[in-house]
Design a protein around this motif. Structure first.
Motif, mmCIF file in Angstrom:
data_model
loop_
_atom_site.group_PDB
_atom_site.id
_atom_site.type_symbol
_atom_site.label_atom_id
_atom_site.label_comp_id
_atom_site.label_asym_id
_atom_site.label_seq_id
_atom_site.Cartn_x
_atom_site.Cartn_y
_atom_site.Cartn_z
ATOM 1 N N GLY A 192 0.798 -1.218 0.000
ATOM 2 C CA GLY A 192 0.000 0.000 0.000
ATOM 3 C C GLY A 192 0.828 1.264 0.000
ATOM 4 O O GLY A 192 0.319 2.348 -0.326
ATOM 5 N N THR A 193 2.126 1.146 0.330
ATOM 6 C CA THR A 193 2.977 2.344 0.355
ATOM 7 C C THR A 193 3.352 2.806 -1.054
ATOM 8 O O THR A 193 3.999 3.839 -1.204
ATOM 9 N N LEU A 194 2.937 2.053 -2.073
ATOM 10 C CA LEU A 194 3.182 2.477 -3.453
ATOM 11 C C LEU A 194 2.169 3.532 -3.899
ATOM 12 O O LEU A 194 2.255 4.025 -5.025
ATOM 13 N N PHE A 195 1.233 3.881 -3.021
ATOM 14 C CA PHE A 195 0.234 4.909 -3.317
ATOM 15 C C PHE A 195 0.469 6.108 -2.386
ATOM 16 O O PHE A 195 0.900 5.952 -1.242
ATOM 17 N N ALA A 201 6.357 5.093 -2.265
ATOM 18 C CA ALA A 201 7.484 4.400 -2.883
ATOM 19 C C ALA A 201 7.161 4.159 -4.349
ATOM 20 O O ALA A 201 6.010 3.866 -4.699
ATOM 21 N N LEU A 202 8.152 4.292 -5.199
ATOM 22 C CA LEU A 202 7.977 3.954 -6.608
ATOM 23 C C LEU A 202 8.139 2.441 -6.775
ATOM 24 O O LEU A 202 8.890 1.806 -6.046
ATOM 25 N N GLY A 241 -4.928 11.628 0.565
ATOM 26 C CA GLY A 241 -4.101 10.468 0.258
ATOM 27 C C GLY A 241 -4.904 9.186 0.242
ATOM 28 O O GLY A 241 -6.141 9.185 0.248
ATOM 29 N N ALA A 242 -4.182 8.066 0.257
ATOM 30 C CA ALA A 242 -4.798 6.757 0.051
ATOM 31 C C ALA A 242 -5.852 6.406 1.087
ATOM 32 O O ALA A 242 -6.817 5.701 0.788
ATOM 33 N N THR A 243 -5.692 6.897 2.305
ATOM 34 C CA THR A 243 -6.653 6.547 3.363
ATOM 35 C C THR A 243 -7.926 7.379 3.310
ATOM 36 O O THR A 243 -8.878 7.094 4.043
ATOM 37 N N ALA A 244 -7.962 8.415 2.484
ATOM 38 C CA ALA A 244 -9.141 9.296 2.418
ATOM 39 C C ALA A 244 -10.294 8.541 1.747
ATOM 40 O O ALA A 244 -10.324 8.383 0.530
ATOM 41 N N ASP A 245 -11.236 8.084 2.552
ATOM 42 C CA ASP A 245 -12.319 7.243 2.064
ATOM 43 C C ASP A 245 -13.448 8.063 1.439
ATOM 44 O O ASP A 245 -13.864 7.806 0.315
#
Length: 268
Positions: A88-91, A245-246, A192-196
């Motif tokens: 998930g850190t790729l986002f 992370a890429l 970011g990714a956690t924003a639902d």
């Protein structure tokens, strides 16, 4: 005295002339640079875990989730039991959006770099907010966002099996302001990714707005991409910097050691 050079116009500095990491003056200068530039790079330190923890303690209280102050970051399950979660850190994301108080800063030391890919991108939500027009600021003012572990993991597993989904939903969600009006008067974006979803907004409209704002914030003019070299130390302001992370091959040697410094200001 340390010296700094900018990594990009909007954020980041490379720190030079560090002779004693544990010097109080050096620590104070690093914290000041971190506050205003968001990302600090020090090349060639080659810190041991003990040295990294000692330096981190000069910058704040070191967190120890699971009883460990140093967390191994790798997509290789032989190196990290969290390898699946770390996909998930790729986002683009900010850590701790589902906690009451986010971590203040994160430090990564590069033990092994990937041969291909594996860089880390940062984007300043401070700079992005400052560049919004008055009308855009009014549009976002007062909006509330619900953050969840599920939202981030759905980017990795868009069609999860029932048991996986149930596990995600056992974890707490958290509501924050879209625009964080901080105690020091600065403003940043909590996205970011956690924003639902945005509270009280139709799902389609909510998703469109969050995606639009994320795309705006991660433009090149607000961003910096770090290409890792063994021995690099990078520290960033977790509360205001999006990062990701890429992509890289999970079987690569890429390995980072992470320490995290506790925050003191709760999400608004």
């Amino acid at each position: 005295m340390i010296e700094t050079t900018a990594l990009s116009p909007a954020l980041g500095v490379q720190v030079h002339g560090v002779e004693d990491l544990l010097d109080d003056v050096v620590a104070a200068q690093c914290l000041e640079a971190l506050k205003w530039r968001g990302v600090l790079l020090i090349r060639g330190l080659n810190l041991s875990d003990e040295q990294q923890v000692a330096f981190s303690r000069k910058l704040g209280t070191v967190l120890a989730p699971g009883g460990k102050e140093v967390f191994v970051v790798s997509l290789n399950p032989e190196k990290s039991r969290s390898a699946e979660y770390l996909k998930g850190t790729l986002f683009w994301h900010i850590d701790d959006t589902t906690n009451d108080i986010p971590a203040k800063a994160t430090m990564l030391t590069c033990k092994h770099a990937a041969m291909v890919g594996g860089g880390t991108e940062f984007a300043s939500t401070y700079a992005a907010y400052e560049s919004l027009s008055d009308n855009e600021r009014k549009r976002y003012e007062g909006l509330r966002v619900v953050h969840s572990f599920e939202a981030a993991q759905r980017l990795v597993h868009p069609d999860p099996p029932a048991d996986m989904l149930a596990g995600w939903r056992k974890l707490p969600t958290h509501e924050t302001s879209l625009v964080w009006d901080r105690k020091d008067g600065r403003r940043s974006l909590v996205i970011g990714a956690t924003a639902d979803h945005i509270v009280g907004m139709r799902p389609e409209e909510s998703r469109e707005l969050l995606d639009e704002l994320l795309a705006y914030t991660t433009q090149e003019r607000f961003s910096y991409t770090h290409e890792w070299q063994v021995g690099d130390v990078v520290i960033w302001d977790n509360t205001g910097m999006l990062h990701r992370a890429l992509p890289y091959d999970p079987s690569s040697e890429r390995e980072m050691h992470r320490t995290t410094m506790a925050g003191s200001e709760a999400w608004a």
